[in-house]
Design an enzyme around this catalytic site. Structure first.
Site, mmCIF file in Angstrom:
data_model
loop_
_atom_site.group_PDB
_atom_site.id
_atom_site.type_symbol
_atom_site.label_atom_id
_atom_site.label_comp_id
_atom_site.label_asym_id
_atom_site.label_seq_id
_atom_site.Cartn_x
_atom_site.Cartn_y
_atom_site.Cartn_z
ATOM 1 N N GLY A 1 -12.716 21.166 27.544
ATOM 2 C CA GLY A 1 -11.461 20.622 27.022
ATOM 3 C C GLY A 1 -10.508 20.202 28.120
ATOM 4 O O GLY A 1 -10.360 20.881 29.125
ATOM 5 N N SER A 2 -9.852 19.057 27.917
ATOM 6 C CA SER A 2 -8.930 18.533 28.929
ATOM 7 C C SER A 2 -7.496 18.505 28.423
ATOM 8 O O SER A 2 -6.671 17.736 28.889
ATOM 9 C CB SER A 2 -9.365 17.127 29.348
ATOM 10 O OG SER A 2 -9.361 16.271 28.221
ATOM 11 N N GLY A 3 -7.194 19.344 27.428
ATOM 12 C CA GLY A 3 -5.826 19.425 26.907
ATOM 13 C C GLY A 3 -4.957 20.276 27.821
ATOM 14 O O GLY A 3 -5.293 20.504 28.998
ATOM 15 N N PHE A 4 -3.848 20.754 27.295
ATOM 16 C CA PHE A 4 -2.924 21.554 28.102
ATOM 17 C C PHE A 4 -3.622 22.787 28.685
ATOM 18 O O PHE A 4 -3.427 23.121 29.855
ATOM 19 C CB PHE A 4 -1.730 21.997 27.262
ATOM 20 C CG PHE A 4 -0.777 20.884 26.961
ATOM 21 C CD1 PHE A 4 -0.014 20.329 27.980
ATOM 22 C CD2 PHE A 4 -0.639 20.380 25.677
ATOM 23 C CE1 PHE A 4 0.886 19.297 27.715
ATOM 24 C CE2 PHE A 4 0.250 19.346 25.404
ATOM 25 C CZ PHE A 4 1.010 18.814 26.426
ATOM 26 N N VAL B 1 -19.185 18.738 23.697
ATOM 27 C CA VAL B 1 -19.918 20.013 23.757
ATOM 28 C C VAL B 1 -20.392 20.383 22.363
ATOM 29 O O VAL B 1 -19.601 20.457 21.418
ATOM 30 C CB VAL B 1 -19.041 21.127 24.365
ATOM 31 C CG1 VAL B 1 -19.748 22.468 24.263
ATOM 32 C CG2 VAL B 1 -18.730 20.796 25.823
ATOM 33 N N GLN C 1 2.903 25.282 25.221
ATOM 34 C CA GLN C 1 3.205 26.405 26.109
ATOM 35 C C GLN C 1 2.177 27.537 26.001
ATOM 36 O O GLN C 1 1.826 28.160 27.003
ATOM 37 C CB GLN C 1 4.618 26.940 25.834
ATOM 38 C CG GLN C 1 5.711 26.193 26.584
ATOM 39 C CD GLN C 1 5.494 26.227 28.102
ATOM 40 O OE1 GLN C 1 5.035 27.221 28.657
ATOM 41 N NE2 GLN C 1 5.807 25.138 28.764
ATOM 42 N N GLU D 1 8.925 14.372 12.951
ATOM 43 C CA GLU D 1 9.066 13.273 13.908
ATOM 44 C C GLU D 1 8.477 11.976 13.345
ATOM 45 O O GLU D 1 9.070 10.904 13.481
ATOM 46 C CB GLU D 1 8.406 13.662 15.245
ATOM 47 C CG GLU D 1 9.296 14.654 16.007
ATOM 48 C CD GLU D 1 8.607 15.447 17.110
ATOM 49 O OE1 GLU D 1 7.361 15.559 17.089
ATOM 50 O OE2 GLU D 1 9.327 15.962 17.988
ATOM 51 N N ASP E 1 -5.141 26.294 21.362
ATOM 52 C CA ASP E 1 -5.228 26.231 19.904
ATOM 53 C C ASP E 1 -6.514 26.818 19.334
ATOM 54 O O ASP E 1 -6.612 27.060 18.134
ATOM 55 C CB ASP E 1 -5.117 24.765 19.429
ATOM 56 C CG ASP E 1 -3.690 24.236 19.525
ATOM 57 O OD1 ASP E 1 -2.792 25.017 19.894
ATOM 58 O OD2 ASP E 1 -3.477 23.055 19.222
#
Lengths: 461, 461
Positions: free
Chosen positions: B18-21, B86, B331, B181, B319
């Site tokens: 994974g390349s998220g936060f 993956v 965060q 939003e 997550d």
């Protein structure tokens, strides 16, 4: 300019097909005319096609060169923008049929301007398109962005040297301005932007081949500038193959026939087609209903006033039209659009005053010259007899493209993107979507092909 | 760093999925560690998900929030970025299986960090997805951009008042930050950016409905801020329906069950789903091979050190993980990534020196607060016990998002895009591609449906 009390239905109805340079400029030039304009186009945006290669190679975003047509024309109250794919023009009933998501519409006209442009031509080999997309739309550019960057990604994972070589070989077919610009930009992307970001491959080993069946690069710009562009590209590392005719394109590469008749094969995963254009099929539609003739590229042979034989109220402009001495470039379309708008204005005024309008003067093209960027800091330009190349030609290219881009914000954003790319070697728009990268539309087919091959590789890296 | 003469194969192998936060921060925090990192991700970019709604509503380009992961990590020589989906983790063999365009790869690990994030959840009604896409990827955002703007385009051409109403009704399901939003931005897009650019419809008549099964807007931010956000949205013209549970979604609208059990129908062409998340299926994959448990949202119940039961070398963060008191926000993932990287560094050093590492201290989440923009100049924010709303909360939102965006160029480009949107009401990224606008993948199906309906309309306009 409308008479007091005039309703929309009283007004002379002008329908414009296409939102490219021709259609948009025609609409804008009719701003003060007492006519009712409907501009019908397949896309919601006006595309600044000359910079499409920069979207494909990650320099600028699609928004910078493709603002919504209706926002450009927002304040022009006599114009309405309609989204739809025009399927048929009925010259007798004077209607335009279009389709939008299964709904069909029929729009009547008094005067019609066809400015539907041209698509890529594969010279009868439409199956090439799947493996060598053209460069005609935002979709094409994003698809190519995904294919170019995706090839590097696949190479990084491959342990098979032959497959890696195939993935790192990029072939651009067609050495006109778009081909020259694409080849140069893929090379710069590999050598500068991607450099150092892989661990298993060296992206600077990417091999870019620019080929053309013609014996020269940029033939319309003359021998001298063609040779300059060629030399510059070769210095950057681009391999140029001339007198090389593509006879086949498939998933894994292309087959080329050289001047001496020998056939040879280039293994390449990512191919780009910029070799020819085919005018909108609406030209053929006109020919079927009138004495209009079309040439082999599907372009309509128009009268000197850009109308078609027997229908003085039907004009064809831009890439759809064949006019001797007018090149298929933005300027031809822009000038054609303004010329036709002027006729419409003049004749509308004559109708208003009940006078007989002056006979139409024939369309005269004013050659503002042509140019192509070869690399950063380097372009070639030809204006009349004058030829420029190198840094000053590049500066001229930069300035002119900024002037012609629509919208102040767009100009600033594009200038910022260029500053980043030209000064830092970074590129701000390298994002690829799954739709493009893996071509969601094509993925199942590819998985099937792949499964049959069953090339299970060990983790190469 | 590396011992002289150490080869990659000597090094402790850390694989990050994974390349998220979470994944990106774990990799970056291992910059100075003597380990060999492979980051495997489904996309080539690191996505700044909190601004995805701005891509969907035409404020910013995809490049501004999704820079290539490999360029972010270019100078981190111990890290390699690999593109791939993956499919399986083998806890016994300690390998990660991935697939890229039909090629399969197996990557061995010594330590594994799973940070594959979460997708949209339709709570068992996956057929909703087709007509109410989520907001989890760049593809989702571009698809929604096409659907939102496409609805206005279709309405402009329709002569049927009921169909126009359906096309101009937008339903956002889920009143969390993303839903709030999106609803606010669709309303601003219609009222400000698109205003005056249509001739047959008035885009400011667009009707945006934000609905949620819960009794409040932004429940995690508390009653007071929830009510402030609600009041602000209502002032803008957004209709808010609470205690409203979606029971069905189809092409033409949604069916809603109110608190009293009555079912009612909302006709709407364009629906957005932001109601729930479902963690990556890799959690289930772990549970099938170990004593790991997952919750209903598919999240892995991790140990206090974020590892899974029986596998101290396998961590789950972001997550994908369930940790009591840690919200599914950036965060949580960032802090989890840094925490795990720290364990890996400490233990790598201990191995190097032949000492026994300190026992792992449990992960502690530091609540930096949460915020959501409601409209331009207006946000709500909560930091610990402190609650802010209005202009200053919006300024804080602006500053923080700029700080967290990756890359200097990205920050400047985003700031420019915001300046344009907030100061001029224009938006620079309203381009829609055919792939999105007409959903090339779906067009044939739609044409079929449309043909069976045969609603041939006269040109409405």
């Amino acid at each position: 300019m409308s008479h007091p009390g005039a309703t929309a239905s009283d007004r002379h109805r002008v329908v414009i097909i296409g939102s490219g340079f021709g259609g948009l400029n025609a609409a804008q030039a009719l701003k003060k005319a007492d006519v009712d304009i409907k501009l019908i186009a397949r896309t919601t945006h006006h595309l600044f096609q000359p910079l499409l290669y920069q979207v494909a190679t990650g320099i600028i975003s699609e928004g910078e060169i493709a603002p919504p047509t209706r926002l450009i024309l927002r304040k022009q109250r006599n114009a309405q923008v309609l989204l739809g794919d025009v399927t048929h023009v009925d010259l007798e009933k004077q209607t335009v049929d279009s389709i939008l998501l299964g709904h069909t519409y029929s729009t009547p006209y008094d005067t019609l301007i066809l400015a539907a442009g041209a698509g890529q031509s594969y010279f009868g080999n439409d199956h090439f398109a799947e493996w060598a997309p053209g460069m005609k739309s935002i979709d094409d550019a994003l698809e190519l962005r995904g294919r170019i960057l995706g090839a590097f990604e696949q190479a990084e994972r491959s342990s098979d040297p032959e497959r890696r070589k195939k993935l790192l070989t990029f072939v651009v077919v067609g050495a006109g301005p778009t081909g020259v610009e694409m080849a140069g930009q893929i090379q710069e992307l590999a050598d500068q932007t991607l450099k150092g970001s892989f661990r298993h491959i060296d992206p600077t080993e990417a091999h870019v081949i620019l080929l053309d069946a013609a014996p020269a690069v940029l033939p319309p710009m003359g021998e001298k500038l063609g040779l300059k562009a060629k030399a510059r590209l070769e210095k950057m590392g681009v391999e140029i193959q001339l007198n090389a005719m593509v006879t086949d394109v498939d998933r894994n590469g292309i087959t080329v026939k050289d001047k001496d008749g020998t056939l040879r094969r280039i293994e390449s995963a990512c191919k780009v087609w910029s070799a020819g254009v085919q005018a909108s099929p609406l030209g053929r539609d006109l020919a079927a209903q009138s004495d209009t003739e079309i040439d082999r590229a599907g372009r309509v042979k128009v009268n000197p006033d850009l109308s078609i034989p027997g229908h003085p109220n039907v004009f064809v402009i831009g890439d759809m039209a064949f006019v001797d001495g007018v090149p298929g470039m933005a300027q031809g379309a822009i000038q054609g659009g303004k010329y036709v708008a002027n006729i419409i204005k003049t004749e509308a005024k004559a109708r208003e005053h009940g006078t007989i309008p002056k006979p139409r003067a024939p369309f005269k093209y004013f050659d503002k010259g042509s140019m192509a960027t070869v690399s950063k800091w380097n372009a070639v330009a030809k204006v009349g007899k004058f030829e420029f190349s190198g840094f000053f030609a590049w500066l001229a290219w930069l300035g002119l493209h900024l002037i012609y881009l629509v919208g102040f914000k767009t100009k600033i954003a594009t200038l910022l993107s260029w500053a980043v790319t030209f000064l830092s070697r970074q590129r701000g728009q390298l994002t690829i979507t799954e739709q493009q990268a893996y071509a969601r539309t094509r993925i199942e087919e590819l998985e099937e092909i792949a499964a049959s091959v069953q090339e299970t590789e060990k983790a190469a890296s």
